[in-house]
Write an enzyme that holds these catalytic residues in place. Structure first.
Site, short mmCIF file in Angstrom:
data_model
loop_
_atom_site.label_atom_id
_atom_site.label_comp_id
_atom_site.label_asym_id
_atom_site.label_seq_id
_atom_site.Cartn_x
_atom_site.Cartn_y
_atom_site.Cartn_z
N GLU A 73 0.84 -1.20 0.00
CA GLU A 73 0.00 0.00 0.00
C GLU A 73 0.87 1.25 0.00
O GLU A 73 0.56 2.23 -0.67
CB GLU A 73 -0.94 0.01 1.21
CG GLU A 73 -2.02 -1.04 1.14
CD GLU A 73 -2.84 -1.09 2.42
OE1 GLU A 73 -4.07 -0.91 2.31
OE2 GLU A 73 -2.26 -1.29 3.50
N TYR A 109 -18.60 24.63 -1.35
CA TYR A 109 -18.36 23.21 -1.60
C TYR A 109 -16.98 22.98 -2.21
O TYR A 109 -16.32 22.00 -1.89
CB TYR A 109 -19.41 22.60 -2.54
CG TYR A 109 -20.81 23.13 -2.37
CD1 TYR A 109 -21.37 23.28 -1.10
CD2 TYR A 109 -21.57 23.48 -3.47
CE1 TYR A 109 -22.66 23.76 -0.94
CE2 TYR A 109 -22.86 23.96 -3.32
CZ TYR A 109 -23.40 24.10 -2.05
OH TYR A 109 -24.67 24.58 -1.90
N LYS A 168 -12.48 2.79 1.39
CA LYS A 168 -11.26 2.16 0.87
C LYS A 168 -11.70 0.95 0.04
O LYS A 168 -11.83 -0.16 0.55
CB LYS A 168 -10.35 1.75 2.03
CG LYS A 168 -9.00 1.22 1.62
CD LYS A 168 -8.15 0.97 2.87
CE LYS A 168 -6.77 0.48 2.50
NZ LYS A 168 -5.92 0.33 3.71
#
Length: 121
Positions: free
Chosen positions: A22, A54, A100
């Site tokens: 990772e 935003y 994830k």
């Protein structure tokens, strides 16, 4: 009254996680925001300056989530929540969800997520 600004699935590419792979390869994450605040004044006045932008929420989230490597998505969520509460005083509480989708789990799953809610005080 509880009003919300929702920002859905901000995509980031980062190297978060526990494994060496990772760290080396990185992966995509998605971060969603649910900000609670009073939007009545902005709505009645039709004044963008009385709300929360935003685009600025998205930029701040991306900045925090890509500034350094986190070992856990829990830490990503904490860092995003803390920063957004610091930088946007109109927000009363914030819920941050970090998805994830490519979690290294030895099973067939769509992904994993954490969701935290933090407020002032």
């Amino acid at each position: 009254m509880t009003d919300h600004i929702l920002v859905h699935r901000i995509a980031i590419y980062a190297h978060h996680g526990l494994t060496a792979e990772e760290a080396k390869l990185g992966q995509r994450f998605y971060i969603s925001l649910d900000c609670t605040l009073d939007l009545s004044v902005a709505g009645k006045a039709d004044d963008w300056d009385l709300s929360v932008c935003y685009a600025k929420l998205t930029a701040a989230t991306t900045r925090v989530a890509t500034a350094r490597r986190f070992m856990t998505i829990e830490a990503v969520a904490e860092a995003v929540a803390g920063t957004l509460l610091d930088e946007f005083p109109r927000i009363d509480t914030i819920t941050v969800q970090v998805d994830k989708p490519s979690a290294p789990v030895p099973a067939i799953i769509d992904g994993v997520s954490v969701r935290i809610t933090r407020g002032r005080g």
